[in-house]
Every structure is written in C-alpha cells, then in structure tokens.
Design an enzyme around this catalytic site. Structure first.
Site, PDB file in Angstrom:
ATOM      1  N   GLU A  75      -9.839   2.354  18.201  1.00 15.60           N
ATOM      2  CA  GLU A  75      -8.965   3.528  18.248  1.00 15.60           C
ATOM      3  C   GLU A  75      -9.430   4.305  16.874  1.00 15.60           C
ATOM      4  O   GLU A  75      -9.101   5.645  17.062  1.00 15.60           O
ATOM      5  CB  GLU A  75      -7.854   2.789  18.501  1.00 15.60           C
ATOM      6  CG  GLU A  75      -7.293   2.647  19.960  1.00 15.60           C
ATOM      7  CD  GLU A  75      -7.735   1.519  19.934  1.00 15.60           C
ATOM      8  OE1 GLU A  75      -7.785   0.814  19.515  1.00 15.60           O
ATOM      9  OE2 GLU A  75      -7.216   0.803  21.838  1.00 15.60           O
ATOM     10  N   HIS A 132       3.528  -2.973  24.595  1.00 23.38           N
ATOM     11  CA  HIS A 132       2.741  -1.225  25.548  1.00 23.38           C
ATOM     12  C   HIS A 132       4.377  -1.112  25.477  1.00 23.38           C
ATOM     13  O   HIS A 132       4.413   0.294  27.001  1.00 23.38           O
ATOM     14  CB  HIS A 132       3.025  -1.782  26.275  1.00 23.38           C
ATOM     15  CG  HIS A 132       1.224  -2.858  26.566  1.00 23.38           C
ATOM     16  ND1 HIS A 132       0.843  -3.512  26.515  1.00 23.38           N
ATOM     17  CD2 HIS A 132      -0.454  -2.126  26.928  1.00 23.38           C
ATOM     18  CE1 HIS A 132      -0.269  -4.033  26.520  1.00 23.38           C
ATOM     19  NE2 HIS A 132      -1.279  -3.496  26.751  1.00 23.38           N
TER      20      HIS A 132
END
Lengths: 353, 285
Positions: free
Chosen positions: B21, B90
């Site tokens: 990321e 999440h």
C-alpha cells in the site's frame, strides 16, 4: 589537461563547495541563524557529487533530510539553499522547508524527505510517469542504510523491479541509522544483497571515492535510454560529524571516526590529482578560497533576505486553481500529453483549504 | 472495482499491484508529480493505514512544503464503513481522520450520480482527492440519465427539504437519514436532510443556512463519536448558528467498539433509522 582530468578537478571543486557550505552551516547554527534540525553530510560529499555526474537536466532527484550536498551538486544555487536554511522567502522552498525540505522544480529536485524511506515510493512513481510517457529519464533516489529497514524500501525495490522502472537507488550506507549501528539493525548487513534479492542489479561502491561513485552511477544509468530497469548503488561512506546538531554522538569510537577521516574524499582526490600532475600547486587553495567566497556571498544573500509575509501563511495548502466549469467529455480519457506540466507552479494566489 | 477496465485500457494504464500500500500510493504521488493523473484504489480505509505516511506526509504536504512548486493531482479511492459483516479490520469509518488533514479534498458519494460524477472533477483537481465509497452502497442500482456528467465536488446537497429539523449525513448514512425523515413525516415532523458530499473542505454555508431555518440539528455519522467528523460538524453549527438553535445539537454515531462480526451486534454498533428518529424526538422537534 585532458577531459577526464578537467572532469576530476570539477568533482573536487564540487566537493570543496559542499564541505565549505556545511562547515559554515555549523557556525550559523551556533549563532542561531539556522534552527530546527541540521543534518550534515561532511565526509559523504563524494556520494552526492559522484551520482549527479551521471544525471542530465531532464532527470529527477529524490533526496532525504541530509540533502545540502545533493541540492548543491544537483545545481541548485547556493544562495537559494542558504536562504532556505535561514528560513527566508528567497529560499528554495520559500523558507517553509528549511534544511530538511529543499525543493526545486527547475532542476527536478523533489525534495528532502524527512521520513526515513518516504521518498522511495515517490521515485518509483516519477519513473513510472517517465515510462508511461516514453521519456528516457532516470530518477535518482537517495536514502541511507536506515531506510533499508523500512517496509517502503522493500515495497519500492519490488515495484520498481516488477515494472522495470528507471530508478537509480542510491543507498548512502554510513553505517549508522541515527545512533543505531548497521549490525544492530540489520540481520543481513550486506545491503546490496537485499537489492539483488529483488533482481535489481546492485553494486557496492567506495563512497569515499568520487571517481568510483561517478563511474558506477554512469554504468548504472547507461541502460536507461534502452529501457533499462532499476539499479542499486550501495555507497559505503561515513559521516564525520554527528547525526544532527542535537546528537551527542556517544555511539561511535573516536578511533573509528579518525580511521574514516583518513579516507576523507577531498584530500584523497586532491592528492591523487596532484600526483598525476593534473592539479597544480596552489590550485586546491584557490578552489577553497573561491568556495569560501561563494559561501560568504550566499550567507550575505540569506541574511539580507526577507521573511515570507504572515498573510501568506495559508498559501499553497492547495493550488486554489478552480475546478474547470466547462464539462469535459467524461468519456474521453485524460490525455497524458495534455496533463499539466509538473514544473509549472500552480496559481500563486492559491486559496487554502 | 476495475471490471472491464483492463480489457479497455490495457495493462500499462490499468496496473495490478503487489500488496504494498505504501509503495503503490507513493508511486501514485510520484506519477502525479511526473505529470500523470493517477487513480489509486486501496480496497478499504483500514488498509489505507499502511499508506498513511505517503498520504499525510507526502500527498498533503508537498505543495505547501515546496513553496507552491509541486502539486499532487492524485485521486485515491477506498471503501469505508460497515454493514457487510466484515468485522473489525474492514469496516471502520476513518474518513474523519483524513478530514483532519489540510491539503486533502475528501469526497463521499452517497448517490449513483455522485459515485460516477465526482470522478471527473476529482481527476481535474490539481491537488489530492480522496474518495470514500461506503461498502454497503456498492450494490445500489438505478438508472442514470444519458447525459449524466460531472457533478460539483465543493458543496453539500439538500436531499430533502423540511422545516423542523436538519439531519446531516453523508455516504452510507444518507439512506438512514432519508428513511428516518420518511418516518418522522408520518409523525408530523418535517426533516431536512443534508448530504455533506465533500467532507473536506466542509460546506458550512449549506449546513448553517438550513439550521437557521429549522433551529435543530442532528448529525449522523457511522464513525466513532470521539474526535469525529460529527464532532466537527457539531462544533461548526455551535460556532456559526448557536443563537438559531432551539435545542443542543444531537449526534447519532457508531458505537465506540471495534466493529463486531455478528449481524445483530454490527447493527447495534451502527446508526439505525430508529436511532435517528429517537434523537429527533428527544430534541422536541
């Protein structure tokens, strides 16, 4: 004098300029003209000067907080660098960045990044832009041995290798990440092996030998016009002074420091050039005098400089350029050719967000 | 997320990335510096934390730190929010954190028109734009007009007009707010619903002018209450419309727990229609 000889004299001159600049910075720091963190690269000049020899004006540089040498060797004017250190609006970054954040669009110098490892992904992206736009350029990315412990090093090496992007990764291995010795921080102290593990061609270079650094950088960038991917230089070097002006430097033996000082890149090259009959008697002294004069001119420029108006505090938080009112066809993809020139400054009257 | 794009635009422009990321967001920043207009897709806001350094220390600062020399025209998309039983890594609504950062523009589409129409002006923005797409909205279906194009990305929208209370929502909570307004109408309460749309900079004017008419405000935010976007909106109403208020500003926020997996607990942890209705009724609207 032949071309190689003249080139070597130029490298010596560049190192002398940087050395004198940084020595003067110490005095200015003691006099409180420079504040904040000040990281000196005294002893490491051969890395900056050597690598820059391989770059053209179109290439890009991503640097770290230990960047004065990189900035000067890249061709940013000494006045603009010194004014930046003194926080003046005439500085390279308007006095907003200081020692750690020198930026210069004209030389494609994308700044000192003060987060260790933070500049590596930027370099990958700059190289990606060049690749996508078919430009035969290289992005040189400087970082220290400390950065090799960061995830961003590994992610960036992998991505650059995977996408075959023209990044010249320049690891200035000065053996200490702040006060932490290499062997204390790295399970594998041969840093070039880490690069090799990503299938990035890697060289170990004597970072105290500017000719060796320049030669390695030239070899590494030779393949760029033909689509060569990333390369990695481990520049083995040493900083003669502490990590920063705040660092009492209690973690290194005096003997070790003295040992490395014997390999000081400036006298080493001067002696070699003198022995080869390239450097005439008195030439080094003249060089040093000229560097001192240039530094004093830069100091005078910085001290005569002005402060950015407080009213501009919020300027450049955002570009302030208006969102285009005319509706471009959303079906048409943005055309890279019509993308704005990254080197053109945004609207200086930019509003803050 | 990228269905059909690879076939249409090819692997040079549509790039699959390793799970890195920080590097791929940073590469997006670098590519933007190099003259491109990249869109980086990070899957979820929780994953974006791995790229927080690049977003906060680079994307948001480079223009300012370089004295206006280097702008970063980058668009970052990510999913936010709960409602799909994806538990505590999440499901969070962390856009409020990003809303703290000068130099970023934050968008939160809550409608089909905005989900499509925000992208083009975001790409035209010379500075970084983060688009937070609520996961529970991905399956929303509807017809867009043939001439649907770009939308404004600077202002909030009044999604329903009313005179008794202003309900401020965005992204995934807009539907909740609109449903609550429907129920309130049956009870004789006329609720105005504002969709923030742009979370930074906030469109204070639309909020304050509504509150000046309704004299009551409820802020609905799936994020945690403490130090949240709802806190910011509430503070701005208090600062800008205190003497217009007939009741303290109310907030309906996510429960201050890591998001649980079990459906009944996840529902309990997120703002529900009944919670909004109750908050309005408690203020005596």
């Amino acid at each position: 004098m032949n071309e190689a000889g003249r080139g070597a004299v130029h490298l010596l001159d560049e190192m002398v300029r940087i050395r004198r600049f940084e020595e003067r910075c110490v005095e200015l720091y003691s006099a409180s003209a420079i504040r904040g963190f000040l990281h000196l690269a005294i002893g490491e000049e051969a890395c900056a000067v050597g690598v820059m020899q391989a770059l053209t004006a179109d290439d890009a540089v991503v640097s770290t907080y230990r960047e004065h040498g990189h900035a000067l060797a890249r061709g940013i004017g000494m006045r603009a660098v010194m004014a930046e250190l003194e926080g003046k609006v005439e500085g390279a970054s308007l006095g907003r960045g200081g020692s750690m954040h020198i930026f210069d669009a004209a030389t494609r110098f994308y700044g000192g990044n003060a987060i260790v490892g933070g500049g590596l992904p930027l370099a990958v992206g700059l190289a990606l832009a060049d690749h996508l736009q078919g430009r035969a350029r290289v992005t040189a990315c400087f970082f220290g041995d400390g950065a090799v412990a960061e995830g961003e090093f590994h992610e960036s090496m992998n991505l650059a290798a995977l996408w075959h992007l023209p990044v010249l990764f320049c690891c200035e291995n000065n053996l200490y990440a702040m006060g932490t010795a290499l062997a204390t921080a790295q399970s594998e102290t041969d840093l070039s092996r880490k690069a090799s593990s990503y299938r990035v061609p890697a060289w170990q270079v004597d970072g105290m030998d500017v000719l060796a650094v320049a030669a390695a950088a030239r070899s590494a960038t030779e393949s760029v016009p033909s689509g060569g991917g990333p390369h990695f230089l481990e520049l083995r070097t040493y900083r003669f002074r502490a990590h920063s002006m705040y660092d009492p430097d209690r973690y290194r033996d005096k003997e070790e420091i003295e040992h490395w000082k014997e390999r000081d890149p400036i006298p080493a090259l001067a002696e070699a050039l003198t022995a080869a009959g390239i450097l005439a008697e008195g030439e080094l002294e003249a060089m040093e005098a000229a560097a001192a004069a240039e530094v004093e001119d830069a100091v005078a420029f910085a001290e005569a400089g002005t402060l950015e108006p407080v009213a501009d505090l919020e300027r450049f938080v955002t570009s302030g350029a208006p969102i285009p009112a005319g509706a471009p066809d959303p079906e048409s993809a943005p055309d890279p050719e019509s993308a704005p020139d990254p080197e053109s400054a945004p609207d200086p009257e930019g509003a803050s967000r | 997320m990228s269905l059909g794009l690879l076939e249409e635009f090819g692997p040079e422009r549509i790039r699959d990335t390793p799970l890195s990321e920080s590097a791929f967001v940073g590469a997006g920043i670098g590519a933007a510096l190099g003259g491109m207009r990249p869109i980086v897709e990070i899957m979820t806001v929780n994953f974006s934390l791995l790229a927080l350094d690049q977003i906060v220390n680079n994307a948001a600062t480079l223009l300012y730190m370089s004295g206006g020399q280097f702008n970063v025209p980058l668009v970052i998309r990510m999913t936010t929010g709960a409602g799909r039983q994806l538990a505590a890594q999440h499901s969070h609504s962390l856009e409020g954190w990003y809303a703290h950062i000068p130099g970023l523009r934050l968008l939160a589409p809550a409608t089909l028109e905005d989900a499509r129409g925000m992208l083009w002006p975001a790409l035209c923005d010379p500075d970084p734009v983060l688009i937070f797409e609520h996961g529970a909205l991905y399956n929303a279906e509807g017809e867009l007009p043939d001439d649907a194009g770009e939308v404004d990305i600077t202002s909030a929208a009044v999604r329903r007009t009313g005179g008794d209370v202003t309900i401020v929502a965005y992204g995934g909570t807009l539907r909740t707010a609109l449903s609550a307004a429907d129920q309130l109408e049956g009870r004789g309460v006329s609720a105005e619903v504002i969709d923030l749309r742009c979370l930074r900079p906030l469109d204070d004017a639309t909020i304050l002018s509504s509150v000046a008419r309704t004299h009551r405000a409820v802020v609905v935010d799936e994020g945690w209450r403490s130090g949240s976007l709802s806190a910011e909106v509430s503070a701005r109403i208090t600062e800008g419309a205190f003497y217009d208020l007939d009741a303290p500003v109310a907030r309906v926020c996510g429960a201050e727990v890591p998001m649980p997996y079990a459906k009944h607990l996840e529902d309990e942890a997120t703002p529900q229609v009944a919670d909004v209705v109750a908050a309005v009724e408690q203020m005596g609207a």
